[in-house]
Design an enzyme around this catalytic site. Structure first.
Site, PDB file in Angstrom:
ATOM      1  N   ASP A  13       1.025  -0.892  -0.073  1.00 24.76           N
ATOM      2  CA  ASP A  13       0.243  -0.183  -0.040  1.00 24.76           C
ATOM      3  C   ASP A  13       0.886   1.610   0.189  1.00 24.76           C
ATOM      4  OD1 ASP A  13      -2.376   1.702   0.427  1.00 24.76           O
ATOM      5  OD2 ASP A  13      -1.504   1.722   2.450  1.00 24.76           O
ATOM      6  N   ASP A  25      -0.112   5.075   1.064  1.00 27.29           N
ATOM      7  CA  ASP A  25      -0.572   6.184   1.870  1.00 27.29           C
ATOM      8  C   ASP A  25      -0.364   5.172   3.289  1.00 27.29           C
ATOM      9  OD1 ASP A  25      -1.370   9.113   0.431  1.00 27.29           O
ATOM     10  OD2 ASP A  25      -1.773   7.152  -0.814  1.00 27.29           O
ATOM     11  N   ASP A  54      -1.880  -0.529   5.494  1.00 25.92           N
ATOM     12  CA  ASP A  54      -1.881  -0.531   6.915  1.00 25.92           C
ATOM     13  C   ASP A  54      -3.179  -0.191   7.529  1.00 25.92           C
ATOM     14  OD1 ASP A  54      -2.621   2.186   5.202  1.00 25.92           O
ATOM     15  OD2 ASP A  54      -2.872   3.615   6.685  1.00 25.92           O
TER      16      ASP A  54
END
Length: 243
Positions: free
Chosen positions: A25, A27, A194
């Site tokens: 991922d 961001d 995240d």
């Protein structure tokens, strides 16, 4: 260095087959982009006479793409994207989005930077002949310039953005597409992210997951989630991915 020895023990044990690819991922996993996103969102809100949102709220709102972020900011609610049609006309939304789009494009890396350890981990994985893919819900018009400005674009063999496919994360399509593009099976890959969107997308595609605990995840600690949102491994620092 062999692929078997590059990963930390807990990560290496995730797959019965040798892991050949890592899907990241962006961001909240590789970069801290909330400061620049907040500045763009606040400029958008101020342009229509609304109070700025601030980083705490934007931290909760990011993760599902720029459109969802803007809709949540307009409604000043975490579920603002679901309420959008009832509160804002398409014209009002489009006008606000245009302001955000311009403001964010002007400051992509003004305050955004790589988390500590990201460069060394990406370099180590590439040196071990691990294929790297990037799966983000961020639109391509922002993603590619951002990767280039941070000088990490060359690490990724495949980059999938939020507007590339019919569905974004948490749908499994982005992960399934990345596996196909990298020519690896689900049992030869891991997903590092995240948020629950990353975990759900990868799990539905049959890919084992590693969750970083320092990211955003809509303001909820990723370690607090349950059921199908639980990662296989949790790490507090990106360097814990490798040995």
């Amino acid at each position: 260095m062999s692929t078997a020895s590059i990963f930390s023990r807990q990560v290496a044990e995730l797959n019965s087959q040798s892991t050949q690819a890592v899907l990241f991922d962006l961001d909240g996993t590789l970069i801290d982009s909330v400061p620049d996103l907040t500045a763009a969102i606040d400029e958008m809100l101020e342009s229509i006479g609304k109070a700025p949102a601030g980083e705490v709220k934007v931290n909760r709102w990011v993760g599902n793409g720029a459109a969802a972020l803007v809709k949540r900011a307009l409604a000043d609610r975490d579920d603002g994207d679901a309420l959008h049609n009832a509160r804002y006309s398409n014209e009002a939304y489009s006008s606000a989005y245009s302001v955000f789009e311009r403001a964010y494009a002007q400051r992509l890396t003004q305050a955004t930077g790589l988390y500590d350890g990201v460069l060394s981990v990406l370099s180590a994985l590439i040196s071990a002949d691990i294929k790297l893919g990037l799966i983000t819900n961020k639109p391509r018009q922002f993603t590619l310039p951002l990767l280039k400005a941070l000088d990490i674009d060359h690490y990724f063999s495949d980059v999938l953005c939020g507007d590339d496919l019919e569905f974004k994360k948490p749908h499994p399509l982005p992960v399934l597409t990345a596996l196909k593009n990298l020519s690896v099976s689900a049992q030869q890959a891991i997903m590092v992210g995240d948020s629950i969107s990353d975990i759900k997308s990868a799990t539905a595609a049959g890919v084992k997951t590693v969750a970083v605990t320092y990211g955003y995840n809509h303001g909820i600690p990723i370690t607090d989630v349950r059921n199908d949102c639980q990662a296989n491994v949790y790490i507090d620092h990106i360097k814990q991915l490798i040995s």
